[in-house]
Design an enzyme around this catalytic site. Structure first.
Site, PDB file in Angstrom:
ATOM      1  N   HIS A  95      12.005  -5.226   5.508  1.00 43.11           N
ATOM      2  CA  HIS A  95      12.299  -6.112   6.657  1.00 43.11           C
ATOM      3  C   HIS A  95      13.459  -5.541   7.482  1.00 43.11           C
ATOM      4  CE1 HIS A  95      10.875  -9.508   3.807  1.00 43.11           C
ATOM      5  NE2 HIS A  95       9.973  -9.445   4.752  1.00 43.11           N
ATOM      6  N   LYS A 148       5.311 -24.593   0.427  1.00 48.91           N
ATOM      7  CA  LYS A 148       5.620 -23.336  -0.262  1.00 48.91           C
ATOM      8  C   LYS A 148       6.819 -23.511  -1.188  1.00 48.91           C
ATOM      9  CE  LYS A 148       4.767 -18.726   1.645  1.00 48.91           C
ATOM     10  NZ  LYS A 148       5.105 -17.808   2.720  1.00 48.91           N
ATOM     11  N   ARG A 158       2.073  -3.222   6.816  1.00 51.89           N
ATOM     12  CA  ARG A 158       2.146  -2.298   5.680  1.00 51.89           C
ATOM     13  C   ARG A 158       0.791  -1.723   5.320  1.00 51.89           C
ATOM     14  NH1 ARG A 158       5.009  -6.846   2.254  1.00 51.89           N
ATOM     15  NH2 ARG A 158       3.678  -7.933   3.737  1.00 51.89           N
ATOM     16  N   SER A 180       8.641  -9.079  -0.554  1.00 55.68           N
ATOM     17  CA  SER A 180       9.498 -10.091  -1.183  1.00 55.68           C
ATOM     18  C   SER A 180       8.866 -10.566  -2.489  1.00 55.68           C
ATOM     19  CB  SER A 180       9.688 -11.287  -0.244  1.00 55.68           C
ATOM     20  OG  SER A 180      10.355 -10.907   0.924  1.00 55.68           O
TER      21      SER A 180
HETATM   22  P1  ADP Z   1       5.630 -14.136   5.501  1.00 62.20           P
HETATM   23  O1  ADP Z   1       6.106 -15.234   4.606  1.00 62.20           O
HETATM   24  O2  ADP Z   1       5.302 -14.569   6.918  1.00 62.20           O
HETATM   25  O3  ADP Z   1       4.614 -13.192   4.907  1.00 62.20           O
HETATM   26  P2  ADP Z   1       7.614 -12.160   4.942  1.00 62.20           P
HETATM   27  O4  ADP Z   1       9.035 -12.569   4.840  1.00 62.20           O
HETATM   28  O5  ADP Z   1       6.933 -11.786   3.670  1.00 62.20           O
HETATM   29  O6  ADP Z   1       6.920 -13.300   5.731  1.00 62.20           O
HETATM   30  O7  ADP Z   1       7.438 -10.966   5.993  1.00 62.20           O
HETATM   31  C1  ADP Z   1       7.764 -11.095   7.346  1.00 62.20           C
HETATM   32  C2  ADP Z   1       7.188  -9.915   8.110  1.00 62.20           C
HETATM   33  O8  ADP Z   1       7.730  -8.710   7.607  1.00 62.20           O
HETATM   34  C3  ADP Z   1       5.675  -9.759   8.023  1.00 62.20           C
HETATM   35  O9  ADP Z   1       5.186  -9.312   9.278  1.00 62.20           O
HETATM   36  C4  ADP Z   1       5.491  -8.677   7.002  1.00 62.20           C
HETATM   37  O10 ADP Z   1       4.286  -7.959   7.213  1.00 62.20           O
HETATM   38  C5  ADP Z   1       6.698  -7.811   7.298  1.00 62.20           C
HETATM   39  N1  ADP Z   1       7.096  -7.018   6.136  1.00 62.20           N
HETATM   40  C6  ADP Z   1       7.342  -7.447   4.893  1.00 62.20           C
HETATM   41  N2  ADP Z   1       7.666  -6.430   4.070  1.00 62.20           N
HETATM   42  C7  ADP Z   1       7.610  -5.300   4.833  1.00 62.20           C
HETATM   43  C8  ADP Z   1       7.807  -3.897   4.567  1.00 62.20           C
HETATM   44  N3  ADP Z   1       8.110  -3.467   3.347  1.00 62.20           N
HETATM   45  N4  ADP Z   1       7.653  -3.036   5.593  1.00 62.20           N
HETATM   46  C9  ADP Z   1       7.317  -3.482   6.816  1.00 62.20           C
HETATM   47  N5  ADP Z   1       7.100  -4.783   7.131  1.00 62.20           N
HETATM   48  C10 ADP Z   1       7.239  -5.671   6.146  1.00 62.20           C
END
Ligand code: ADP
Length: 167
Positions: free
Chosen positions: A30, A54, A103, A141
Site C-alpha cells: 500500500h 467485516k 496485483r 493485509s
Molecule cells: P480492500 O479492503 O478494499 O481490499 P485493502 O486495504 O486490502 O482494501 O487494499 C486497498 C487497495 O490496495 C486495493 O486496491 C488493493 O488492490 C491494493 N493493494 C493491496 N496490497 C497491495 C500490494 N501489495 N501492491 C499493490 N496494491 C496493493
C-alpha cells in the site's frame, strides 16, 4: 484615466485522490502505491472504509494511528475514515480520483467492476490504477494478519516506520 481591470487569479484546482481500503494493517505494498502516486496529485487521502459486516484485526483507532505515524512527514497525505459508499465519500472530499492497486488478474477483474460501478454512481470520478511493484505482488493485509495471528514475524511486509508499532 484608463482603469485596467485585473482578472482575478485563477485558482488552481486541487487534484485530490482518495486511496480507499481496509488497511488492516497498511502494508509495504500500500505504502509503495501512495509514494508512487504522490507526484500526480496535490493531496492523497488514505481513507479507511468501515464495513459493519467485516471483522477487523486492528481497531479503527489503531489503523488511523498507524497512518498518522507513517505519513507524518508527508504534508500531501491525509488520513481519514468513512462509512457508506466510496463514491459519496469522494464527493464530500471533492476528490475526482480514486487510487487502487493491481496485483493480479484477479485484482483486475474485481477492480474493473468496482471502477465501472463507481463511474455510474459518480461520473466525474476517475479510478487510477497502479500496477504493484513485482517485489510486492504477493503481499496483502490478509497474509500479514495471518502471520501475526499465528505469532510469526510479519515485519518485512510492513513499512519500516511501523515495524515497532505492530506486534
Ligand atoms: P480492500 O479492503 O478494499 O481490499 P485493502 O486495504 O486490502 O482494501 O487494499 C486497498 C487497495 O490496495 C486495493 O486496491 C488493493 O488492490 C491494493 N493493494 C493491496 N496490497 C497491495 C500490494 N501489495 N501492491 C499493490 N496494491 C496493493
Amino acid at each position: 484615466m484608463l482603469v485596467q481591470l485585473q482578472k482575478p487569479p485563477k485558482l488552481k484546482k486541487m487534484r485530490i485522490a482518495v486511496f480507499p481500503g481496509s488497511f488492516d494493517p497498511i502494508t509495504i505494498g500500500h505504502y509503495d502505491i501512495v509514494k508512487r502516486a504522490l507526484p500526480l496529485f496535490d493531496k492523497i487521502i488514505v481513507a479507511i472504509g468501515q464495513n459493519s459486516n467485516k471483522k477487523y484485526l486492528f481497531s479503527l483507532e489503531k489503523r488511523l494511528e498507524l497512518l498518522t505515524e507513517l505519513f507524518q512527514d508527508e504534508p500531501k497525505v491525509e488520513r481519514n475514515a468513512y462509512s457508506g459508499l466510496t463514491a459519496d465519500y469522494c464527493r464530500t472530499e471533492n476528490a475526482k480520483y480514486l487510487l487502487r492497486g493491481l496485483r493480479s488478474s484477479a485484482d483486475f477483474e474485481y477492480e474493473k467492476t468496482i471502477a465501472q460501478l463507481n463511474k455510474d454512481l459518480h461520473p466525474d470520478l476517475e479510478t487510477v490504477f497502479f500496477v504493484s511493484a513485482p517485489q510486492y505482488t504477493h503481499i496483502s493485509s490478509t497474509i500479514v494478519r495471518e502471520i501475526i495471528i499465528n505469532n510469526g514475524d510479519a515485519t518485512q511486509f510492513l513499512p519500516e516506520k511501523l515495524r515497532n508499532l505492530i506486534a
